[in-house]
Scaffold this active site. Structure first.
Site, short mmCIF file in Angstrom:
data_model
loop_
_atom_site.label_atom_id
_atom_site.label_comp_id
_atom_site.label_asym_id
_atom_site.label_seq_id
_atom_site.Cartn_x
_atom_site.Cartn_y
_atom_site.Cartn_z
CB SER A 55 -0.90 0.04 1.24
OG SER A 55 -1.92 -0.93 1.16
CD GLU A 62 0.94 19.33 -9.22
OE1 GLU A 62 1.78 20.15 -9.64
OE2 GLU A 62 1.26 18.26 -8.65
CB SER A 63 -4.54 15.84 -5.68
OG SER A 63 -5.43 15.23 -4.75
CG HIS A 68 -3.91 -2.49 -1.08
ND1 HIS A 68 -2.98 -2.46 -0.07
CD2 HIS A 68 -4.43 -3.73 -1.08
CE1 HIS A 68 -2.95 -3.62 0.54
NE2 HIS A 68 -3.82 -4.41 -0.06
CB CYS A 83 -5.84 20.14 -8.01
SG CYS A 83 -6.50 19.17 -6.64
#
Length: 425
Positions: A55, A62-63, A68, A83
């Site tokens: 994970s 930008e985010s 996983h 974003c």
């Protein structure tokens, strides 16, 4: 752009299982995909779980990109959220599909934060700036990659700077991680075996207690112990004419020679007879009474070590011990592996005798629960505490600069907590 962000929900099928279980490969692939898509990376955190699965998340200015994996199904689930209009998430999608060797992938794109429904607010940006950012407001990039050994009830996580060794041998997966807290760390099939920072506890306790309580040991046998630490500690004693070590997996020896040289320092000692073979077979073929001390330095009772936890094997060990011979085994954690712990002491006593088997403890931080047990089974008159020469033990520990074992620890190790004593009474 009519929305604040683009969110791609991704599924990759028929991927390479080996790749999906390689935390370093996945980290590099995710970071590479983010950068090639035009993103600015701020932080990355990835965890590898034992025996399989990874994970992780790459936080971008930008985010984020998150993942996983299920190596046992060849499947990976990925979120790519960006974003603004400077990053193309579909570039990242295509790169990851190739990096994971996916047979096929599917994705759904959502537009997040419809601007028609939002109203921009004014606020003091300087008052809200993160202390970790520079004065100009640029983010500081950090990196977190973790190895995690876990079952359904307990886990140990260690932050590391990558793998130094990664080989699938004929018997098991052999890996060495460069951890930040414990130095180089050896794992077999995803289970912690030893590390540079705490190995001395296990190796000193499994060797010096039998050697310093046997009347006159001349010949010792180590079954397993491919890291070399047990052989190293035995060979501190001048009394031995020969130490025979039988390790089934040459890749364990290779990994430790390359990346744990402080543990594997005795492989060139002329008194060491190193044999790469099946320890069970070696014991079966050995002559009666041919060893004064036999140390079963095995992994947990799974995989290639499973046969080392049987009545038949321990009977053979008893046979090859000399009249005053001692068998030492690592006997699991009383708290973590209670069932095996109780059963093997019943087996030992059925072979050696009720009063000839003793349990002692040591504390190893990288092993499940920290509390770890060893068994001391005497074929003859040898006893771990009667006639124990504390002065000799003290002098030996001081001469060799031992880090854990000393005369006080020797005696205290046999003082069992009540719950442990009750388990094997």
């Amino acid at each position: 752009m009519a929305s604040l962000g683009r969110h791609i929900i991704v599924e990759y099928y028929n991927c390479s299982s080996e790749i999906l279980n390689d935390v370093v490969h996945i980290e590099k692939s995710m970071e590479g995909a983010a950068e090639d898509a035009g993103a600015t990376i701020i932080n990355s955190t990835f965890h590898h779980f034992s025996p399989y699965g990874v994970s992780g998340v790459v936080v971008i200015q930008e985010s984020h990109l998150a993942i996983h994996t299920w190596p046992e199904y060849g499947y990976a689930s990925v979120d790519i959220f960006t974003c603004g209009d400077t990053v193309n998430p579909w570039v990242a999608y295509q790169i990851l599909k190739e990096k994971f060797e996916a047979g096929h992938g599917s994705a759904v794109e959502l537009l997040r934060g419809e601007k028609a429904l939002l109203k921009e607010r004014d606020f003091d940006i300087k008052a809200m700036r993160d202390e970790k950012s520079s004065e100009e407001g640029s983010p500081i990039r950090t990196r977190d990659v973790w190895f995690t050994e876990r079952d359904d009830k307990i886990a140990l996580s260690l932050k590391h700077d990558g793998k130094l060794y990664d080989v699938q041998s004929d018997f098991q997966k052999v890996e060495v991680y460069k951890t930040q807290a414990y130095g180089n760390l050896l794992t077999l099939d995803g289970m912690v075996m030893t590390s540079e920072k705490d190995e001395y506890v296990y190796h000193e306790m499994i060797t010096h207690i039998p050697t310093l309580t046997h009347p006159k040991p001349k010949r010792a046998l180590v079954i397993g112990g491919g890291d070399g630490g047990t052989a190293r500690e035995l060979l501190r004693h001048d009394c031995y004419d020969e130490v025979v070590m039988v390790e089934i997996d040459d890749k364990v020896i290779e990994a430790c020679k390359e990346h744990l040289p402080g543990i594997a320092s005795a492989f060139d000692n002329p008194k060491l007879n190193l044999i790469v073979d099946d320890g069970i077979k070696y014991v079966k073929d050995a002559a009666d009474g041919s060893f004064d001390i036999v140390i079963v330095d095995s992994t947990d009772p799974v995989g290639p070590a499973e046969g080392l936890f049987t009545v038949e094997f321990y009977k053979e060990v008893y046979r090859i011990l000399s009249d005053d011979g001692i068998m030492i085994t690592q006997s699991e954690s009383p708290r973590f592996n209670s069932k095996v712990f109780k059963e093997i002491y019943q087996v030992y006593r059925s072979i050696f005798g009720q009063d000839q088997v003793h349990c002692y403890l040591a504390y190893i931080p990288t092993y499940p629960t920290g509390m770890w047990s060893f068994s001391y089974s005497s074929k003859g008159k040898a006893h771990p505490l009667k006639d124990f020469n504390a002065e000799e033990s003290k002098a030996f520990a001081k001469k060799h600069g031992l880090k854990y074992y000393n005369e006080g620890i020797h005696q205290a190790a046999f003082a069992l907590p009540s719950f442990v004593a009750e388990m094997i009474s």
